[in-house]
Design an enzyme around this catalytic site. Sequence first.
Site, short mmCIF file in Angstrom:
data_model
loop_
_atom_site.label_atom_id
_atom_site.label_comp_id
_atom_site.label_asym_id
_atom_site.label_seq_id
_atom_site.Cartn_x
_atom_site.Cartn_y
_atom_site.Cartn_z
N LYS A 121 0.83 -1.21 0.00
CA LYS A 121 0.00 0.00 0.00
C LYS A 121 0.87 1.25 0.00
O LYS A 121 0.65 2.18 -0.77
CB LYS A 121 -0.93 -0.01 1.21
N ASP A 139 -6.39 0.96 0.75
CA ASP A 139 -6.44 0.83 2.21
C ASP A 139 -7.85 0.37 2.58
O ASP A 139 -8.67 0.07 1.72
CB ASP A 139 -6.05 2.14 2.90
#
Length: 216
Positions: A121, A139
Amino acid sequence: MTIKERYAKTINYFQEHMPHAETELDYVNPFGLIVSVILSAQCTDKRVNLITPPLLAKFPTPEAMANATPGEIFQFIRSCSYPNNKAKHLSAMAKKIMEEFNGQVPESVDELMTLPGVGRKTANVITLVAFGNPAMPVDTHVFRVSARLGLTTGARSPEAAEKQLVKHFPRALLPLAHHWLILHGRYVCIARKPKCSHCGLKEFCRFYQGHEPVNP
Ligand code: SF4
């Protein structure tokens, strides 16, 4: 409604209502952004924005941070969550940039993921926001909102959602789309009690229409 129409409606809505969405983290260059993103794990953007100016004034470059001990870095980040681990990660990350990337923050997701403290991420955030490469950091907000809206279907992992979102959002809009979905998830499409009555997307939202979100 086709997937194309669903994306078009989503884009139209956000372009009208959130035309200037951008990261709530302050940053001046790729190194500053990578430091902020590492610090932001389990910590609010507001706190990170308070911590980073003195930290980056003292250690403005990978070289300066690589020459610092984790203990010296810790003194600047003690008010954020997990300061011990993050100080170690920042120190090791800066050293690796110096030793393997000639002092420059690398651009690709694969290279970024070799840096300590940088997961998929975070790597996606850096390549997208700092370098403008096509990516979609997924996320918890992006994962949830895109499933509820039906922008993703059957995505069982953030990586699966990432692939679908990168495929359907126009490349030029990816940085904006990333922030649209995060901010919408943070302030409107909240995990437990989404504010559907105030949401301009409910007309075509799969969750609101009574369908279960298609991601698990
Ligand atoms: S209608 Fe509700 S569930 Fe759908 S995007 Fe809006 S807030 Fe989220």
